[in-house]
Design a protein around this motif. Structure first.
Motif, short mmCIF file in Angstrom:
data_model
loop_
_atom_site.label_atom_id
_atom_site.label_comp_id
_atom_site.label_asym_id
_atom_site.label_seq_id
_atom_site.Cartn_x
_atom_site.Cartn_y
_atom_site.Cartn_z
N VAL A 1 52.08 30.20 139.14
CA VAL A 1 52.82 30.00 137.73
C VAL A 1 52.85 28.28 137.49
O VAL A 1 52.39 28.07 136.56
CB VAL A 1 54.33 30.39 137.83
N ILE A 2 53.06 27.56 138.74
CA ILE A 2 52.88 25.85 138.50
C ILE A 2 51.28 25.90 137.88
O ILE A 2 50.91 25.04 137.01
CB ILE A 2 53.28 25.47 139.77
N ARG A 3 50.31 26.30 138.62
CA ARG A 3 49.04 26.06 138.37
C ARG A 3 48.56 26.32 137.13
O ARG A 3 48.00 25.46 136.48
CB ARG A 3 48.09 26.99 139.53
N LYS A 4 48.84 27.59 136.64
CA LYS A 4 48.60 28.00 135.18
C LYS A 4 49.52 27.41 134.19
O LYS A 4 49.16 27.63 133.04
CB LYS A 4 48.64 29.35 135.08
N GLY A 5 50.75 26.78 134.58
CA GLY A 5 51.66 26.53 133.49
C GLY A 5 52.32 27.63 132.50
O GLY A 5 52.67 27.47 131.68
N GLY A 6 52.40 28.68 133.45
CA GLY A 6 53.00 30.00 132.89
C GLY A 6 52.64 31.04 133.86
O GLY A 6 52.28 30.88 134.86
N MET A 7 52.70 32.12 133.11
CA MET A 7 52.67 33.34 134.06
C MET A 7 51.04 33.69 134.23
O MET A 7 50.08 33.08 133.53
CB MET A 7 52.95 34.74 133.29
N PRO A 8 50.79 33.98 135.37
CA PRO A 8 49.32 33.82 136.06
C PRO A 8 48.38 35.00 135.63
O PRO A 8 47.48 35.51 136.28
CB PRO A 8 49.49 33.86 137.76
N PHE A 9 49.17 35.82 134.67
CA PHE A 9 48.67 37.03 134.18
C PHE A 9 48.87 37.03 132.52
O PHE A 9 50.04 36.52 132.14
CB PHE A 9 48.86 38.38 134.57
N GLU A 10 48.19 37.64 131.68
CA GLU A 10 48.55 38.28 130.40
C GLU A 10 49.56 39.12 130.35
O GLU A 10 49.82 39.93 130.99
CB GLU A 10 47.01 38.85 129.85
N MET A 11 50.45 38.57 129.22
CA MET A 11 51.83 39.27 129.03
C MET A 11 51.60 39.35 127.38
O MET A 11 51.40 38.63 126.73
CB MET A 11 52.79 38.51 129.25
N LYS A 12 51.78 40.84 127.04
CA LYS A 12 51.72 41.02 125.48
C LYS A 12 52.41 42.30 125.25
O LYS A 12 52.51 43.12 126.11
CB LYS A 12 50.34 40.91 125.20
N VAL A 13 52.81 42.38 124.09
CA VAL A 13 53.51 43.59 123.68
C VAL A 13 52.32 44.43 123.07
O VAL A 13 51.41 44.18 122.27
CB VAL A 13 54.57 43.31 122.40
#
Length: 75
Positions: A55-67
């Motif tokens: 999460v820190i390395r990517k600056g967010g979730m380390p996988f795609e999140m979508k509806v």
């Protein structure tokens, strides 16, 4: 990446200056995840730390999140 000194030997405890967290996990999710992590030779703590570092390395979730479509839509 080199493992922290407290994870290098089986049975060594984490130092007391590392904060602890408590999470509520569904029993079935924990059981299934623990079985996979055991096969990989990882503890739940190591897996959570790995996730948080991603999460820190990517600056967010380390996988795609979508509806999108839900599981029930696919059945």
């Amino acid at each position: 990446m080199v493992a922290p000194w407290y994870t290098r030997e089986i049975g060594t405890a984490m130092p007391s200056n590392i904060p602890a967290i408590t999470n509520r996990i569904e029993p079935e999710v924990k059981r299934e995840a623990s079985a996979i992590l055991d096969e990989l030779g990882l503890s739940m703590s190591t897996a959570v730390n790995t996730f948080l570092r991603a999460v820190i390395r990517k600056g967010g979730m380390p996988f795609e999140m979508k509806v999108g479509k839900t599981r029930s839509d696919n059945q």
